[in-house]
Design an enzyme around this catalytic site. Structure first.
Site, mmCIF file in Angstrom:
data_model
loop_
_atom_site.group_PDB
_atom_site.id
_atom_site.type_symbol
_atom_site.label_atom_id
_atom_site.label_comp_id
_atom_site.label_asym_id
_atom_site.label_seq_id
_atom_site.Cartn_x
_atom_site.Cartn_y
_atom_site.Cartn_z
ATOM 1 N N THR A 29 -34.567 -4.420 -3.238
ATOM 2 C CA THR A 29 -35.161 -3.196 -3.462
ATOM 3 C C THR A 29 -36.749 -2.687 -3.768
ATOM 4 O O THR A 29 -37.111 -2.218 -2.722
ATOM 5 C CB THR A 29 -34.454 -2.514 -4.944
ATOM 6 O OG1 THR A 29 -32.961 -2.932 -4.748
ATOM 7 C CG2 THR A 29 -34.386 -1.031 -4.818
ATOM 8 N N SER A 30 -37.224 -3.610 -4.414
ATOM 9 C CA SER A 30 -38.583 -3.384 -4.647
ATOM 10 C C SER A 30 -39.551 -4.322 -3.405
ATOM 11 O O SER A 30 -40.557 -3.609 -2.983
ATOM 12 C CB SER A 30 -39.173 -3.675 -5.942
ATOM 13 O OG SER A 30 -38.316 -3.555 -7.012
ATOM 14 N N ALA A 99 -28.947 -10.419 -0.873
ATOM 15 C CA ALA A 99 -28.646 -9.927 0.699
ATOM 16 C C ALA A 99 -30.149 -9.053 1.202
ATOM 17 O O ALA A 99 -30.850 -8.745 0.096
ATOM 18 C CB ALA A 99 -27.726 -8.870 1.105
ATOM 19 N N VAL A 251 -36.786 -19.324 -2.509
ATOM 20 C CA VAL A 251 -37.987 -19.711 -2.929
ATOM 21 C C VAL A 251 -37.899 -20.291 -4.315
ATOM 22 O O VAL A 251 -36.917 -20.107 -5.051
ATOM 23 C CB VAL A 251 -38.984 -18.471 -3.014
ATOM 24 C CG1 VAL A 251 -40.295 -18.942 -3.750
ATOM 25 C CG2 VAL A 251 -39.232 -17.921 -1.896
ATOM 26 N N HIS A 527 -28.237 -3.197 -15.467
ATOM 27 C CA HIS A 527 -29.405 -2.688 -15.360
ATOM 28 C C HIS A 527 -30.580 -3.640 -16.338
ATOM 29 O O HIS A 527 -31.222 -3.097 -17.153
ATOM 30 C CB HIS A 527 -29.470 -1.475 -16.098
ATOM 31 C CG HIS A 527 -28.858 -0.516 -15.063
ATOM 32 N ND1 HIS A 527 -29.004 1.004 -15.290
ATOM 33 C CD2 HIS A 527 -28.526 -0.386 -13.991
ATOM 34 C CE1 HIS A 527 -28.385 1.741 -14.440
ATOM 35 N NE2 HIS A 527 -28.080 0.937 -13.537
HETATM 36 C C1 LIG Z 1 -22.802 -3.122 -9.415
HETATM 37 C C2 LIG Z 1 -24.424 -2.492 -9.536
HETATM 38 C C3 LIG Z 1 -24.401 -1.028 -9.638
HETATM 39 C C4 LIG Z 1 -25.637 -0.405 -9.713
HETATM 40 N N1 LIG Z 1 -25.546 1.076 -9.567
HETATM 41 C C5 LIG Z 1 -26.750 1.676 -9.604
HETATM 42 C C6 LIG Z 1 -26.832 2.886 -8.943
HETATM 43 O O1 LIG Z 1 -25.822 3.506 -8.669
HETATM 44 N N2 LIG Z 1 -27.999 3.391 -8.875
HETATM 45 C C7 LIG Z 1 -29.344 2.845 -9.008
HETATM 46 O O2 LIG Z 1 -30.424 3.342 -8.989
HETATM 47 N N3 LIG Z 1 -29.164 1.431 -9.600
HETATM 48 C C8 LIG Z 1 -28.116 0.949 -9.728
HETATM 49 N N4 LIG Z 1 -28.077 -0.348 -10.008
HETATM 50 C C9 LIG Z 1 -29.099 -1.266 -10.488
HETATM 51 C C10 LIG Z 1 -30.238 -1.165 -9.330
HETATM 52 O O3 LIG Z 1 -29.443 -1.297 -7.894
HETATM 53 C C11 LIG Z 1 -30.851 -2.404 -9.500
HETATM 54 O O4 LIG Z 1 -31.741 -2.324 -10.806
HETATM 55 C C12 LIG Z 1 -32.038 -2.867 -8.227
HETATM 56 O O5 LIG Z 1 -31.792 -2.771 -7.116
HETATM 57 C C13 LIG Z 1 -32.831 -3.934 -8.545
HETATM 58 O O6 LIG Z 1 -34.068 -3.650 -7.747
HETATM 59 P P1 LIG Z 1 -34.810 -5.221 -7.739
HETATM 60 O O7 LIG Z 1 -35.963 -4.854 -6.832
HETATM 61 O O8 LIG Z 1 -35.303 -5.423 -9.137
HETATM 62 O O9 LIG Z 1 -34.368 -6.484 -7.469
HETATM 63 P P2 LIG Z 1 -33.175 -6.483 -6.412
HETATM 64 O O10 LIG Z 1 -32.886 -5.437 -5.602
HETATM 65 O O11 LIG Z 1 -32.035 -7.440 -6.896
HETATM 66 O O12 LIG Z 1 -33.928 -7.669 -5.245
HETATM 67 C C14 LIG Z 1 -34.135 -8.998 -5.470
HETATM 68 C C15 LIG Z 1 -33.973 -9.892 -4.384
HETATM 69 O O13 LIG Z 1 -34.611 -11.165 -4.345
HETATM 70 C C16 LIG Z 1 -33.417 -11.957 -3.843
HETATM 71 N N5 LIG Z 1 -33.696 -13.253 -4.348
HETATM 72 C C17 LIG Z 1 -33.532 -13.783 -5.828
HETATM 73 N N6 LIG Z 1 -33.862 -14.862 -5.902
HETATM 74 C C18 LIG Z 1 -34.531 -15.448 -4.806
HETATM 75 C C19 LIG Z 1 -35.184 -16.598 -4.378
HETATM 76 N N7 LIG Z 1 -35.300 -17.597 -5.274
HETATM 77 N N8 LIG Z 1 -35.762 -16.543 -3.275
HETATM 78 C C20 LIG Z 1 -35.477 -15.557 -2.496
HETATM 79 N N9 LIG Z 1 -35.314 -14.435 -2.723
HETATM 80 C C21 LIG Z 1 -34.674 -14.354 -4.010
HETATM 81 C C22 LIG Z 1 -32.223 -11.570 -4.019
HETATM 82 O O14 LIG Z 1 -31.193 -12.158 -3.220
HETATM 83 C C23 LIG Z 1 -32.490 -10.041 -3.936
HETATM 84 O O15 LIG Z 1 -32.383 -9.657 -2.432
HETATM 85 C C24 LIG Z 1 -26.734 -1.038 -9.911
HETATM 86 C C25 LIG Z 1 -26.786 -2.528 -10.168
HETATM 87 C C26 LIG Z 1 -25.421 -3.171 -10.050
HETATM 88 C C27 LIG Z 1 -25.406 -4.790 -9.799
#
Ligand SMILES: Cc1cc2nc3c(=O)[nH]c(=O)nc-3n(C[C@H](O)[C@H](O)[C@H](O)COP(=O)(O)OP(=O)(O)OC[C@H]3O[C@@H](n4cnc5c(N)ncnc54)[C@H](O)[C@@H]3O)c2cc1C
Length: 591
Positions: A29-30, A99, A251, A527
């Protein structure tokens, strides 16, 4: 090893560079926001390294009605917590997306932001420039709001304030077509009015409290989920040839420049899906965006963290930063179920949400609840500090808890406008289902490595239900739902209570009477935030206001780890906005 680059559709190509200006770890996401924005400058090269693959054509992802289909599949990390000592010792599963697009590919697609006071709190904590006024333009910049046609809006009660929405941003938001007909929305609205809860025209303008129909992250015309890859990567693949994505590659740590005077990230060590390990160099920066349960582990594996933890696993300390992985905050998700009375035709599937305030949840009890919470704060701070090994001092925790208290109650102990629960309501398999969660638990946990082996499971401990406020808030939400189902006119559509049922939890139950049911049936709300918190270093921060890891020259974190406190909305809207703002900070100019 294969790289997916700009050449049209996703197609593996051999890696063509051994170094990039920016390496973003995690194409979630980020991470994809930062990568897309940085690569708008054709002079720089950006590499995203993502552990998962492309899910562009995965029906478990794309189907907007397919929530849950991806759970337990190979695109779900299915993290497991340690036994939860304050909640019956059971372990919990915390889901996250593996993913391109990260957790946005498996989430519930809700698009709701935060209360203004919650974002302002970040600046109060010492993060200069991080307040609602400065973040708001970035919510708009990220958003491509699909304005519903007037007839649809009227039929579906899809109210919104145009000034709260961006129309030109990459992330499509709006409402699904099939969700916008029926009369249930107004029945619930009349019920809410009877309970003193107002209609909220738009939850995305900084005041979240009330009853509303929330928008989703969706491409309404294609009727597919709008995830981070669909918003921030696929449309730009061809236009931004300097944006590279390496899939199915993990990574394992950050590598350091041995000759630099302060710790300077030189690149990252990666392991491909075939098990081969290599290093890719970063000419300028490494940005960790692997999520709140992984980025702190990558810091530890790279020598940044609590020296006691690092030395236990034979890792040399590069930066002594003991709060890495601390301050973990998640919410607890529970549900109540009721039979549907025969007079409901079951056709409406609107995205109904109620965000009640403390006053609406506790009613006449509000001042006694607030007084009790206020009096408990020093005790909470002592308890959290002691259980978490005094890594964050009780006095710092007390300061955070007082700020959190001030979000919920004013100085006289009266309720503020900040909601304390999110209550959903839908018809599912012939019953009424109300999933809900307390928004602002005070529990703090942590996530740490359990081995220097990068593929080993981590120790994830959210400490669910550690403090009695967390149960008070959760039981308050359950009481609120029972009132909602027994208040007219909605009560006419409701049969008997299925879960928990009055045998299990009596009518007008006390918090103690609720606790057995709530602890035995809760799950993680998925979350997790706060594990590499943006705060001054002396208060336990891991990153500064530019998301730079303290003590390093060029290592940043940008994901849910950096949020110092939980927000009341779902997380992605705020993460997209924060990542947008950070990208501008890195590029050297921001609003
Ligand atoms: C089931 C569920 C329902 C949710 N519902 C909602 C909703 O309706 N609305 C909402 O706003 N939020 C919702 N959330 C929360 C929200 O989706 C997450 O908080 C947000 O997407 C997290 O973003 P992020 O950038 O922190 O991490 P992520 O989007 O999780 O990105 C992290 C990425 O890093 C990758 N990664 C991890 N380790 C490694 C590594 N060692 N090397 C390379 N890549 C790696 C992962 O595969 C992933 O693609 C929900 C979460 C879940 C699980």
């Amino acid at each position: 090893m294969y790289i997916y680059s700009s050449a049209g559709c996703i197609r593996p190509q051999p890696v063509n560079q051994s170094s990039y200006d920016y390496i973003v770890v995690g194409g979630g996401t980020s991470g994809l926001v930062v990568a897309k924005r940085l690569s708008e400058n054709p002079e720089v090269s950006v590499l995203v390294v993502e552990a998962g693959g492309s899910v562009k054509d995965n029906i478990n992802v794309t189907d907007p009605l397919g929530y849950g289909f991806a759970f337990g599949t190979d695109i779900d990390w299915q993290f497991e917590t340690v036994e939860q000592q304050f909640a019956g010792n059971a372990k919990q599963t915390v889901r996250a997306g593996k993913a391109l697009g990260g957790t946005s590919t498996i989430n519930g697609m809700a698009y709701t932001r935060a209360q203004t006071s919650q974002i302002d709190l970040w600046e109060t904590l010492g993060n200069e420039g991080w307040n609602w006024e400065n973040l708001f333009p970035y919510y708009l910049k990220s958003e491509g709001f699909q304005v519903p046609a007037e007839s649809r809006a009227v039929a579906g009660h899809l109210t919104y304030s145009p000034e709260f929405h961006g129309l030109e941003g990459p992330l499509l938001t709006g409402w699904m077509y099939p969700m916008t007909n029926g009369t249930l929305t107004s029945t619930i609205n009349d019920t809410m009015k009877a309970m003193g809860v107002p209609w909220n025209q738009d939850v995305n303008g900084g005041n979240m409290s009330g009853y509303s129909i929330f928008p989703a992250t969706i491409n309404q015309d294609l009727n597919v989920r709008e995830d981070a890859a669909r918003a921030y990567y696929y449309p730009f693949q061809a236009k931004q040839p300097n944006l590279h994505v390496l899939l199915n590659t993990q990574v394992t740590r950050v590598t350091w420049d041995k000759f630099a005077s302060i710790p300077t990230a030189q690149g990252v060590e990666i392991t491909s899906s075939n098990g081969t390990t290599s290093v890719i160099k970063a000419n300028k920066e490494v940005i960790l965006s692997a999520g709140a349960l992984v980025s702190p582990l990558l810091l530890e594996l790279s020598g940044i963290g609590n020296p006691d933890i690092l030395s236990k696993h034979g890792i040399e300390t590069v930066v002594d930063l003991p709060t890495v992985g601390e301050n973990l905050q998640d919410q607890m998700n529970n549900g109540l179920q009721f039979n549907i009375a025969n007079n409901f035709d079951g056709t409406e599937k609107n995205t109904m949400v109620v965000y009640p305030t403390a006053g609406e949840v506790f009613g006449e009890r509000t001042s006694s609840v607030s007084a009790r919470l206020k009096a408990s704060l020093p005790l909470y701070a002592e308890k959290v500090a002691s259980i978490n090994g005094n890594i964050t001092s009780a006095s710092d925790l007390l300061e955070f808890f007082q700020l959190q208290y001030d979000l919920i109650f004013d100085r006289e102990g009266k309720s503020t406008q900040t909601p304390i629960a999110e209550v959903l309501l839908y018809e599912s398999n012939g019953v009424w289902d109300s999933e809900y969660w307390g928004l602002l638990p005070f529990s703090r946990g942590n996530v740490h490595i359990n081995s220097a082996n990068t593929t080993a499971n981590a120790l994830i401990n959210p400490n669910y239900f550690m403090l009695d406020w967390d149960m008070t808030e959760q039981a308050g939400g359950a009481d609120f739902i029972r009132r909602m189902y027994t208040t007219a006119p909605f009560s006419d559509l409701v049969g008997s209570e299925i879960l928990p049922g009055f045998k299990s939890v009596p009518q007008n139950a006390s918090v103690e009477q609720w606790s057995g049911y709530l602890k035995s049936s809760y799950r993680s709300n998925f979350h997790p935030v706060g594990t590499a918190a943006m705060m001054p270093r002396e208060k336990g921060g891991v990153v500064d206001a530019d998301m730079k890891v303290y003590g390093t020259a060029n290592l940043r974190v940008m994901d849910a780890s950096v949020l110092p406190f939980q927000v009341c909305g779902h997380l992605v809207s705020t993460l997209y906005a924060v990542a947008e703002r950070l990208a501008d900070i890195i590029k050297g100019g921001h609003i």
